[in-house]
Design a protein around this motif. Sequence first.
Motif, PDB file in Angstrom:
ATOM      1  N   LEU A 227       0.834  -1.205   0.000  1.00 33.94           N
ATOM      2  CA  LEU A 227       0.000   0.000   0.000  1.00 33.94           C
ATOM      3  C   LEU A 227       0.868   1.254   0.000  1.00 33.94           C
ATOM      4  O   LEU A 227       1.997   1.243   0.502  1.00 33.94           O
ATOM      5  N   HIS A 228       0.320   2.337  -0.549  1.00 35.42           N
ATOM      6  CA  HIS A 228       0.964   3.649  -0.529  1.00 35.42           C
ATOM      7  C   HIS A 228       0.919   4.161   0.911  1.00 35.42           C
ATOM      8  O   HIS A 228      -0.149   4.203   1.519  1.00 35.42           O
ATOM      9  N   SER A 229       2.080   4.512   1.450  1.00 40.88           N
ATOM     10  CA  SER A 229       2.115   4.873   2.867  1.00 40.88           C
ATOM     11  C   SER A 229       1.425   6.203   3.147  1.00 40.88           C
ATOM     12  O   SER A 229       1.029   6.466   4.278  1.00 40.88           O
ATOM     13  N   GLY A 230       1.285   7.048   2.131  1.00 40.87           N
ATOM     14  CA  GLY A 230       0.547   8.288   2.345  1.00 40.87           C
ATOM     15  C   GLY A 230      -0.946   8.028   2.346  1.00 40.87           C
ATOM     16  O   GLY A 230      -1.677   8.451   3.234  1.00 40.87           O
TER      17      GLY A 230
ATOM     18  N   GLY B 155      -1.424   5.054   5.227  1.00 45.57           N
ATOM     19  CA  GLY B 155      -0.739   5.127   6.522  1.00 45.57           C
ATOM     20  C   GLY B 155      -1.637   5.740   7.584  1.00 45.57           C
ATOM     21  O   GLY B 155      -2.168   6.826   7.388  1.00 45.57           O
TER      22      GLY B 155
ATOM     23  N   PHE C 261      11.107  -2.777   1.238  1.00 51.03           N
ATOM     24  CA  PHE C 261      11.888  -2.009   0.255  1.00 51.03           C
ATOM     25  C   PHE C 261      13.366  -2.105   0.635  1.00 51.03           C
ATOM     26  O   PHE C 261      13.739  -1.799   1.762  1.00 51.03           O
TER      27      PHE C 261
ATOM     28  N   THR D 207      14.364   6.135  -2.276  1.00 50.89           N
ATOM     29  CA  THR D 207      13.215   6.205  -1.376  1.00 50.89           C
ATOM     30  C   THR D 207      12.010   5.562  -2.035  1.00 50.89           C
ATOM     31  O   THR D 207      11.838   5.639  -3.238  1.00 50.89           O
ATOM     32  N   LYS D 208      11.184   4.931  -1.245  1.00 54.06           N
ATOM     33  CA  LYS D 208       9.913   4.391  -1.732  1.00 54.06           C
ATOM     34  C   LYS D 208       8.944   4.489  -0.569  1.00 54.06           C
ATOM     35  O   LYS D 208       9.258   4.037   0.531  1.00 54.06           O
ATOM     36  N   THR D 209       7.791   5.082  -0.820  1.00 55.60           N
ATOM     37  CA  THR D 209       6.834   5.285   0.262  1.00 55.60           C
ATOM     38  C   THR D 209       5.782   4.192   0.227  1.00 55.60           C
ATOM     39  O   THR D 209       4.645   4.406  -0.153  1.00 55.60           O
ATOM     40  N   VAL D 210       6.229   3.016   0.649  1.00 59.80           N
ATOM     41  CA  VAL D 210       5.377   1.835   0.557  1.00 59.80           C
ATOM     42  C   VAL D 210       5.110   1.273   1.956  1.00 59.80           C
ATOM     43  O   VAL D 210       5.949   1.380   2.853  1.00 59.80           O
ATOM     44  N   ILE D 211       3.928   0.707   2.119  1.00 55.41           N
ATOM     45  CA  ILE D 211       3.656  -0.145   3.277  1.00 55.41           C
ATOM     46  C   ILE D 211       3.718  -1.575   2.747  1.00 55.41           C
ATOM     47  O   ILE D 211       2.798  -2.033   2.075  1.00 55.41           O
ATOM     48  N   PRO D 212       4.830  -2.289   2.998  1.00 53.72           N
ATOM     49  CA  PRO D 212       4.930  -3.643   2.449  1.00 53.72           C
ATOM     50  C   PRO D 212       3.846  -4.535   3.074  1.00 53.72           C
ATOM     51  O   PRO D 212       3.609  -4.485   4.280  1.00 53.72           O
TER      52      PRO D 212
ATOM     53  N   GLN E 233       7.115   5.479  -9.253  1.00 59.55           N
ATOM     54  CA  GLN E 233       7.715   4.687  -8.173  1.00 59.55           C
ATOM     55  C   GLN E 233       8.390   3.452  -8.785  1.00 59.55           C
ATOM     56  O   GLN E 233       8.047   3.047  -9.897  1.00 59.55           O
TER      57      GLN E 233
ATOM     58  N   TYR F 107      10.971  12.038   5.174  1.00 60.14           N
ATOM     59  CA  TYR F 107      11.508  10.701   4.883  1.00 60.14           C
ATOM     60  C   TYR F 107      12.912  10.602   5.477  1.00 60.14           C
ATOM     61  O   TYR F 107      13.769  11.437   5.199  1.00 60.14           O
TER      62      TYR F 107
ATOM     63  N   THR G 282       1.581   9.753  10.620  1.00 60.86           N
ATOM     64  CA  THR G 282       1.801   8.297  10.677  1.00 60.86           C
ATOM     65  C   THR G 282       3.282   8.036  10.491  1.00 60.86           C
ATOM     66  O   THR G 282       3.920   8.742   9.720  1.00 60.86           O
TER      67      THR G 282
ATOM     68  N   HIS H 211       9.536   1.493   5.752  1.00 58.76           N
ATOM     69  CA  HIS H 211       9.427   0.973   4.386  1.00 58.76           C
ATOM     70  C   HIS H 211      10.340  -0.221   4.122  1.00 58.76           C
ATOM     71  O   HIS H 211       9.996  -1.098   3.349  1.00 58.76           O
TER      72      HIS H 211
ATOM     73  N   ARG I  39       4.329  11.054   7.936  1.00 57.65           N
ATOM     74  CA  ARG I  39       3.428  11.972   7.232  1.00 57.65           C
ATOM     75  C   ARG I  39       3.178  13.198   8.103  1.00 57.65           C
ATOM     76  O   ARG I  39       2.990  13.078   9.319  1.00 57.65           O
TER      77      ARG I  39
ATOM     78  N   GLY J   2      -4.223  11.529   2.055  1.00 66.15           N
ATOM     79  CA  GLY J   2      -3.208  11.124   3.032  1.00 66.15           C
ATOM     80  C   GLY J   2      -1.802  11.243   2.478  1.00 66.15           C
ATOM     81  O   GLY J   2      -0.841  11.457   3.224  1.00 66.15           O
ATOM     82  N   GLY J   3      -1.689  11.107   1.161  1.00 69.03           N
ATOM     83  CA  GLY J   3      -0.384  11.190   0.519  1.00 69.03           C
ATOM     84  C   GLY J   3       0.087  12.624   0.411  1.00 69.03           C
ATOM     85  O   GLY J   3      -0.589  13.566   0.858  1.00 69.03           O
TER      86      GLY J   3
ATOM     87  N   LEU K  55      -1.827   2.972  -6.130  1.00 69.24           N
ATOM     88  CA  LEU K  55      -0.644   3.814  -6.305  1.00 69.24           C
ATOM     89  C   LEU K  55       0.502   3.278  -5.439  1.00 69.24           C
ATOM     90  O   LEU K  55       0.287   2.897  -4.305  1.00 69.24           O
TER      91      LEU K  55
END
Lengths: 494, 494
Positions: free
Chosen positions: A243-246, A249, A339, A344-349, B120, B231, B329, B333, B359, B431-432, B460
């Motif tokens: 998921l996109h962390s923004g 999150g 990641f 940088t990658k703004t991911v929620i794995p 990304q 970040y 949040t 990552h 965030r 949120g992003g 995304l």
Amino acid sequence: MNLQVLPSILLLVSAVHAFQYSELAQYVDNHQEDYVETLREWVAIESDSSNVQKRPELHRMMETVAQKLRLLGGTVELVNVGEQELPDGQTLELPKVVTAQFGSDPSKHTVCIYGHVDVQPAKLEDGWATDPYNLTEINGNLYGRGASDNKAPVLAWIHAVEAYQALSMDLPVNVKFVIEGMEETGSNGLDAMILAQRDTFFSDVDYIIISDCGWLSRRPALTYGTRGNCYFFAEVEGPKQDLHSGVYGGTVIEPMTDLIGILDTLISPSGKILIPGIREAVAPLSDEEWRLYQDIQFDLDDYKNKIGVSQLMYNNKVDLLAHRWRWPTVSIHGIEGAFSDPGTKTVIPAKVTAKFSIRQVPDMDPAIVKKQVTDYLHSVFAKRKSPNKLKVTMVIGAKPWLADIQHPLYEAGKAAVKRVFSVDPDLIREGGTIPIARTFQDVTAKSIIMLPIGGFDDGLHSQNEKMSRYNYIEGTKLFIAYLNEVSQIKTTSV
Amino acid sequence: MNLQVLPSILLLVSAVHAFQYSELAQYVDNHQEDYVETLREWVAIESDSSNVQKRPELHRMMETVAQKLRLLGGTVELVNVGEQELPDGQTLELPKVVTAQFGSDPSKHTVCIYGHVDVQPAKLEDGWATDPYNLTEINGNLYGRGASDNKAPVLAWIHAVEAYQALSMDLPVNVKFVIEGMEETGSNGLDAMILAQRDTFFSDVDYIIISDCGWLSRRPALTYGTRGNCYFFAEVEGPKQDLHSGVYGGTVIEPMTDLIGILDTLISPSGKILIPGIREAVAPLSDEEWRLYQDIQFDLDDYKNKIGVSQLMYNNKVDLLAHRWRWPTVSIHGIEGAFSDPGTKTVIPAKVTAKFSIRQVPDMDPAIVKKQVTDYLHSVFAKRKSPNKLKVTMVIGAKPWLADIQHPLYEAGKAAVKRVFSVDPDLIREGGTIPIARTFQDVTAKSIIMLPIGGFDDGLHSQNEKMSRYNYIEGTKLFIAYLNEVSQIKTTSV
């Protein structure tokens, strides 16, 4: 073997052997460029057993070994050891195990040399100074993945046999080989193969020799123990995809948070294992052992400088060696699914899998450790009240191994080291795991020795692994001398 | 613009516009295959701005955008925004920013459309069902990295202009474009470029439109706020190179243990941020805001099913939306430098770098957050008394953005949504982070609207990102209608 001979004849035999050794050693010196070239060819084969995509390379590696042994006239077999089940349920053919035999004279001892030709993963971008699969010599060191672990030692044994043959000298013992391609990931299939051939291939074997380890310092060593290893995957699964962390999150309990949380309960900041029951299972250090450790040549400052840390976990030699060899350790190797690239990658794995392992020592039992770790992680995870799912798997469970240092195999080792290097070897243990040592012991009930030729600074499993030309060439001579010494062991059952 | 017109004339103008709209909408429908084809070409360019090795692709992407705009007759510039400094001290040319202008009629409003065409990271093996760089249509969805974020929206704006031109209709407003290629990694160079062109390119801009976000449900939305993002890289360095965990385990304090230990102090199991000062800085939720959230169309069960979790962090709509949009949040990552591949590797990684981000919401300040995080991590690290070294770096520090939902830009948005979709839009936040929204606000002092066309389930930054054909095509119509609505905004200064 019957050794009812007179002392004078024994002396004569000894003199003949001495003569043979210098001729053989000369032969080795004269052929060192060929040996390096063959090592280069072997290192160029990316036989990474942990990466299923490299499996064709691994098959090619085993065929290369078999061909090399066939060309020397050995009786060679490529033994099918079945398939490997992958985590996704698919199956993959295991690399065949190469067995070979040189000589079958019943009046001689028979040794079986074990080695492996698979390697750990390696990528230039991990921080290698040279291409890991292109053997590169710099200042007398031969850099390449698998150079020391374990391709050069396997080749040194083969070259030892070759030298005897080239000079038309009889091998002093019958020599067998068992060369596998799955050592780095737990020797899948090999245990069953040894069991299956216990009464055939292994029936006439007297001694087993393993050279899959290294010296402790610049002084040659004989190794009489190894730690085992239990390797765990702890997988935490949450959302059905990353998921996109923004965007997300703050609305989901993230699997990474859970995983970090449970990993943090494994080890204290000072390195103490926190899993209940693990430390309690360790055999206490005897006074005799303490004295043995005291005598070993080992400099703490050298060690510290070599690995480049300002402070070690223990400040005295005995404690440090004991924690290296005969106490368990937990190492967290990394996390799959998160990641891990630069940037940088703004991911929620969505699903993350930690890889960690616990080195095993007497009297730990992998079956019990598996339960201790699994129960413990599930209990700390339960306290988090997370909606995510935890799965703990033990993917490798290798027991420790310990030999009797009074055995004639070790006396033969001391003599061979003395002949080639003019010093007495250190008697050491190995922090790493050679699982097969324990299997040979349990299944064949034969005596085993570990006879290392790798240097103390070879960088096994890390960047810039190397084998020095000196250790490779002198190691070949050591093996030649050792076959000779073993031939003189008097069996008790005449 | 002077709008001293009679009500009857306004009605006539409105009727003419209505007529124009249906012709334009028909044109869009007739050309949708061309639009999909162009999106396919754009998605095929691997314009990953976080991976320096993909930089040539990114340059090619910017040139492609410029060429597309040139072919429509725009006044196009590729603006050099300098170089990027890499962590190793080297520099790398930043992708140029594309600016374009269509029309310069001083009697019309001028809008500036912002978008980005970098993406990304994405790899098939991350779990994509299709090649992420080969746009693939399945059941009306167009799968591909960057399809929704942000290539299709950028193309939809370009196609909106193209439609007016193709039908020989005057654009109702002057249209400018600012398209960048570093959005996913913090829009390096863009802030300075906006500042530098504040009194030139931006001087005649009345309104800024951003379509780099998505709807909350199947109902179209207007977005009036975004979170910022800080970040961080937390690097723990120990031995000078990776070590074999068997050979060295038990003698060194492992960097991974330290890193896991400090990461575990960031967030509580329930998701509460533990860094002192962070939560205290958040503006309290007003009653008005609470009511606005209550009215939004949002189903918790749908949301839960969509992301595939059994339990969310909050069980009511207002709390969930508030924690998604207007509370900070922390997301972890991943870790660079540790073992992250499938399989097993018995390594002690020498240097490991955690990537996590926080965030940002009003009234947090990235400069203060940087200090709070750095101080906190150093203090928890100090308690561990580790010989390893910790380095904390904030690599992105983007502020949150909030607009006034009473502004005519939002009224125009409501009217355009009503025309195209026959419903009222939700007023939502995001949120992003779209850092540039805040920069536009701070530097140009122009009014900004976010007008999303992405679907609520576009994925995304995760696997299987997609843009639905419906949203892409109807979104193009929305943009056409919106330009028309904006042209009718009455300026207060006549």
